[in-house]
Design an enzyme around this catalytic site. Structure first.
Site, short mmCIF file in Angstrom:
data_model
loop_
_atom_site.label_atom_id
_atom_site.label_comp_id
_atom_site.label_asym_id
_atom_site.label_seq_id
_atom_site.Cartn_x
_atom_site.Cartn_y
_atom_site.Cartn_z
N HIS A 169 0.86 -1.18 0.00
CA HIS A 169 0.00 0.00 0.00
C HIS A 169 0.89 1.23 0.00
O HIS A 169 2.08 1.15 0.33
CB HIS A 169 -0.94 0.01 1.20
CG HIS A 169 -0.24 0.13 2.53
ND1 HIS A 169 0.34 1.30 2.97
CD2 HIS A 169 -0.01 -0.78 3.51
CE1 HIS A 169 0.88 1.11 4.15
NE2 HIS A 169 0.69 -0.14 4.51
N ASP A 292 -3.29 -18.40 13.31
CA ASP A 292 -2.15 -18.92 14.05
C ASP A 292 -2.15 -18.42 15.49
O ASP A 292 -2.06 -17.21 15.74
CB ASP A 292 -0.85 -18.51 13.34
CG ASP A 292 0.33 -19.34 13.77
OD1 ASP A 292 0.78 -19.16 14.91
OD2 ASP A 292 0.78 -20.18 12.96
N SER A 307 2.62 -4.75 7.18
CA SER A 307 2.22 -4.49 5.79
C SER A 307 3.33 -4.92 4.84
O SER A 307 4.48 -4.54 5.02
CB SER A 307 1.93 -3.01 5.59
OG SER A 307 0.82 -2.61 6.34
#
Length: 344
Positions: A169, A292, A307
């Site tokens: 992003h 997880d 990210s």
């Protein structure tokens, strides 16, 4: 059946020619396969990076006084300049870095018109610089920055093209606008702490930059992430080579992300692909959910700094983590890998 010596010699010669031709064909075929694999393979990221990006804008981060021979003056404050303003032009000339301000102010103009950008609006103000007593130089009385820095994750390395991709992003300013960059350096990073994400408050990875470990030079900040040229000294030998997956083959179900939430070596964590949206205009091609338990215990889910963590399904790289759901840190969005590969 018995054959003469001449016939056997001819047969052996023909056999050798056939075997040589066969070996050549096999070698060519193998080389073609290897070349094809190389063309369709990338090195998996998941390791942390420290970004120092040179911006194309100069932002005011503070207003200060100038000590002159006649006392204390504050030219910027008197002109109405505020923290958060972008200094765009001085007397019609573009300001792209902090040194431009000093250069333009040092010139002998009768007046100084400063064009600032505030909340997307352009405002022109007249400023009278003050001469600093200690140095004799003219000052506006502003503290500014022309770079931004932070921690994120590298998604992949394309060694054949000497490129890297990260974040998934864009880097944005406080108002959510994409930041233009004029180069920058991406360093290796060591994650030493994590602030867990909770409902309503995103968590955060905290890392230290390794100044002696340069991953590469940043060249592009765009809707698909931060991309750049790989450092010649970067060593890919410790990384996993992986093929690119097609978004058409992505399906709901088990997948994995590779991310580093402590130290500098990525670990694999199980997730679920909840939804696939191939044509999403905001590059939110997947909705993912962290499954997880180890990762949930450490981070609470997806946190800032993760990210760019690569997403792998059925052994292929299909995308990267991009955003977290503020009200549910166990869920977030991912971008499809084709969008990143086509960006730079």
């Amino acid at each position: 059946m018995f054959y003469g010596k001449k016939f056997l010699k001819a047969l052996n010669k023909a056999s050798l020619i056939f075997i040589a031709a066969l070996m050549c064909a096999l070698t060519i075929g193998y080389s073609t396969l290897v070349a094809a694999a190389d063309e369709n393979s990338l090195y998996l990221g998941g390791f942390p990076a420290g970004f120092v990006l040179n911006t194309t804008t100069v932002e005011v981060v503070g207003i200060c006084d100038v000590i002159t021979e006649g006392g204390v003056a504050s030219p910027a404050r008197n002109a109405g300049i505020k923290t958060g303003d972008i200094i765009d032009k001085i007397n019609g000339e573009d300001v792209n870095k902090t040194s431009d301000i000093n250069e333009f102010i040092a010139r002998d103009y009768k007046k100084y018109e400063v064009l600032i950008i505030r909340g997307g609006e352009s405002i022109c103000v007249d400023v009278t610089p003050a001469k600093e007593a200690a140095t004799g130089t003219k000052k506006l009385g502003v503290l500014v920055k022309d770079s931004i820095n932070g921690v994120g994750t590298v998604t992949y390395i394309d060694k054949s093209a000497n490129k890297f991709a990260s974040l998934g992003h864009p880097v944005t300013d406080m108002d959510g606008r994409m930041v233009g960059i004029n180069g920058g350096t991406v360093f290796g990073s060591l994650i030493y702490d994590v602030k867990k994400g909770v409902r309503g408050t995103p968590g955060e990875l905290r890392g230290a930059f390794e100044s002696g470990n340069v991953i590469g030079n940043a060249r592009l900040n765009c809707a698909c992430g931060v991309f750049g040229d790989l450092s010649k000294s970067f060593n890919c030998s410790r990384l996993i080579k992986i093929s690119k997956g097609s978004i058409d083959a992505v399906h709901a179900g088990t997948a994995y992300i590779y991310s580093t939430v402590y130290g500098k070596e990525p670990e694999r964590y199980e997730i679920s692909i909840v939804k696939v949206d191939k044509h999403n205009k905001d590059n939110r091609n997947f909705v993912i959910k962290i499954e997880d338990k180890k990762l949930l215990d450490r981070t609470g889910g997806i946190v800032q700094g993760m990210s760019g963590s690569p997403i792998v399904q059925d052994g292929k790289l299909i995308g990267a983590v991009t955003h977290v759901f503020i009200n549910d840190p166990t869920r977030g969005y991912g971008i499809g890998i084709d969008n990143m590969l086509n960006a730079y």
